[in-house]
Design an enzyme around this catalytic site. Sequence first.
Site, PDB file in Angstrom:
ATOM      1  N   GLY A  66     -27.189  32.959   3.356  1.00 56.61           N
ATOM      2  CA  GLY A  66     -27.243  31.464   3.962  1.00 56.61           C
ATOM      3  C   GLY A  66     -26.292  30.401   3.711  1.00 56.61           C
TER       4      GLY A  66
ATOM      5  N   GLU B 140     -23.884  22.770   4.337  1.00 57.70           N
ATOM      6  CA  GLU B 140     -22.789  21.718   4.235  1.00 57.70           C
ATOM      7  C   GLU B 140     -22.413  21.442   2.874  1.00 57.70           C
ATOM      8  OE1 GLU B 140     -21.930  17.036   5.086  1.00 57.70           O
ATOM      9  OE2 GLU B 140     -23.918  17.870   5.393  1.00 57.70           O
ATOM     10  N   PHE B 141     -23.309  21.716   1.715  1.00 52.37           N
ATOM     11  CA  PHE B 141     -22.420  21.666   0.562  1.00 52.37           C
ATOM     12  C   PHE B 141     -22.633  22.767  -0.381  1.00 52.37           C
ATOM     13  CE2 PHE B 141     -24.260  17.339   1.114  1.00 52.37           C
ATOM     14  CZ  PHE B 141     -23.051  16.538   1.661  1.00 52.37           C
TER      15      PHE B 141
ATOM     16  N   ASP C 158     -23.506  27.483  -0.660  1.00 52.02           N
ATOM     17  CA  ASP C 158     -24.017  28.814   0.120  1.00 52.02           C
ATOM     18  C   ASP C 158     -24.996  29.420  -0.608  1.00 52.02           C
ATOM     19  OD1 ASP C 158     -21.836  28.346   1.907  1.00 52.02           O
ATOM     20  OD2 ASP C 158     -20.359  29.785   0.940  1.00 52.02           O
ATOM     21  N   VAL C 159     -25.833  30.114  -0.315  1.00 48.66           N
ATOM     22  CA  VAL C 159     -27.103  30.791  -0.754  1.00 48.66           C
ATOM     23  C   VAL C 159     -26.686  32.225  -0.693  1.00 48.66           C
ATOM     24  CG1 VAL C 159     -29.532  30.977  -0.917  1.00 48.66           C
ATOM     25  CG2 VAL C 159     -28.473  28.738   0.164  1.00 48.66           C
TER      26      VAL C 159
ATOM     27  N   LYS D  50     -28.280  29.123  -4.979  1.00 45.68           N
ATOM     28  CA  LYS D  50     -27.754  28.337  -4.242  1.00 45.68           C
ATOM     29  C   LYS D  50     -26.292  27.557  -4.970  1.00 45.68           C
ATOM     30  CE  LYS D  50     -28.848  24.107  -1.393  1.00 45.68           C
ATOM     31  NZ  LYS D  50     -29.836  23.145  -1.226  1.00 45.68           N
TER      32      LYS D  50
ATOM     33  N   ASP E  95     -37.675  15.620   5.222  1.00 43.84           N
ATOM     34  CA  ASP E  95     -36.860  16.756   5.859  1.00 43.84           C
ATOM     35  C   ASP E  95     -37.865  18.035   6.287  1.00 43.84           C
ATOM     36  OD1 ASP E  95     -34.839  17.839   7.580  1.00 43.84           O
ATOM     37  OD2 ASP E  95     -33.605  18.685   6.148  1.00 43.84           O
TER      38      ASP E  95
ATOM     39  N   ARG F 194     -37.558  25.255   9.637  1.00 44.11           N
ATOM     40  CA  ARG F 194     -36.394  25.850   8.912  1.00 44.11           C
ATOM     41  C   ARG F 194     -36.271  25.609   7.579  1.00 44.11           C
ATOM     42  NH1 ARG F 194     -35.217  21.113  11.685  1.00 44.11           N
ATOM     43  NH2 ARG F 194     -34.528  19.337  10.400  1.00 44.11           N
ATOM     44  N   ASN F 195     -37.043  24.597   6.913  1.00 46.97           N
ATOM     45  CA  ASN F 195     -37.036  24.340   5.390  1.00 46.97           C
ATOM     46  C   ASN F 195     -38.385  24.998   4.799  1.00 46.97           C
ATOM     47  OD1 ASN F 195     -34.656  23.079   5.383  1.00 46.97           O
ATOM     48  ND2 ASN F 195     -35.533  21.268   5.939  1.00 46.97           N
TER      49      ASN F 195
ATOM     50  N   ASP G  12     -36.069  23.011   0.022  1.00 45.90           N
ATOM     51  CA  ASP G  12     -34.846  22.155   0.595  1.00 45.90           C
ATOM     52  C   ASP G  12     -35.355  20.533   0.226  1.00 45.90           C
ATOM     53  OD1 ASP G  12     -32.697  20.889   1.429  1.00 45.90           O
ATOM     54  OD2 ASP G  12     -32.695  22.000   3.229  1.00 45.90           O
TER      55      ASP G  12
END
Length: 452
Positions: free
Chosen positions: A207, A210-211, A213-214, A227, A318, A322-323, A336
């Site tokens: 995955g 923005e900040f 990668d997983v 992460k 949030d 998706r989370n 998340d």
Amino acid sequence: MPMEPRTNQPEVWKKGQQVVANYNFPGSSKEDLPFKKGDLITIINNTKDVNWYKGKNESGQEGMVPATYLQKRKEVQLHAMPWYHGSITREQAEDLLQFKEDGVFLLRDSVHFRGDFTLSVVYYNKVEHYRVILRQNKLEIDGGDCQFQTLIDLVEHYTKDADGLCTRLLQPLQKKGSSFSAVSVQDFESGGWVISQKDLQIYELIGKGEFGDVYKGTYRNQGVAIKELKDKERAGQAFLKEASVMTSMRHPNLVQLIGVVIGDTIQLVTEFMGKGNLVEYLRSRGRSVITKKDQIDFTDDICSAMQYLESKDLVHRDLAARNILVNDNNTAKVSDFGLAKYGDYSAEGGKFPIKWTAPEALRDNKFTNKSDMWSFGILLWEVYSFGRVPYPRIPLSDVVMHVERGYRMEAPDGCPQEIYNIMMQAWEIDPKQRPTFKQVLEKLNNLRATTV
């Protein structure tokens, strides 16, 4: 031989509590459970001897463990930084400090050097500005001799001693509105959350964000998600704040933090969820695979986690399919926590997913458990529409207008009436009229018990 353990009176631990090893323990009998420094042990039972417990390691092996070699993992707390004003200009800082007494100060982001900061302090009716440099994960005043782990440490030092500045820092100029907060690397270390890079194996990218990668990997032969922070200077504190929130939570339907790697890069290591995020799972399997029982199981799992957050006055902010992550046993877990915050929270200039965010949160930037409930209603719609994007026939720019005029989405095909009723209650325009997660969980538990 193990290092000499601490000799103070050991803490009393409860069944199911997770503790971390401070020392290596090779074991001295077949009843003992050997472990290494950094291993996680789950307490199974206490014994007549307060210095010994029966414990279980991450591989499921059980045995006797000495309490004096172990410590409870501590929650990592956020520290307020009322003197930090974020992204303001030199001119704005001087306007704020105008006519203030000597030693009044603030900190702000550097205008010219991204990732650095500027200390602005009043001295003899003039504002002096000092560049604060972030170098190799340490902070220092340009030209100074001291290095600091955090801005909090830096401010504390210069309140005690001018140490080359024009004056000691005597009084912070507090930021109006919601103030910033920070977390210290040392708090993760003393709390037992820092793990060694050499115990991690990284395999494949699963995955991108923005900040960070997983990656999929292993930690001491346990499957994990890793992460990894892309830009420490830009988002290191945001990353650590997410981790700090996760240290305070333990629930079977929340993705669990295993540890944090602090080094050239920062890595958050969590349990691995083999089936990925819920929205992709719903879309890829569809009606031919996902049953009514799966749908109620997912929604009940998610609501159970949210009821736990609600009980701790934690606002996710949030919540969306998706989370939500799904493990190999089809258990759904909320993940998340990058935006999560304790209590009512208003965020200045934040960017939020419009289709999932409650009207009052979009309008007033005010997030509560009741705004999370609105998002939960949207998530329910996602689950029962098998992952469709909400408000499918309305342009994004028109969604808020339609909602505030009273429009609500219709029930997805095949959605039980009881579930749609919960959606409609979650979408009450007045937050006070929305149910609590505790009330919804009771309804979902009843539905789960009767769904086959």
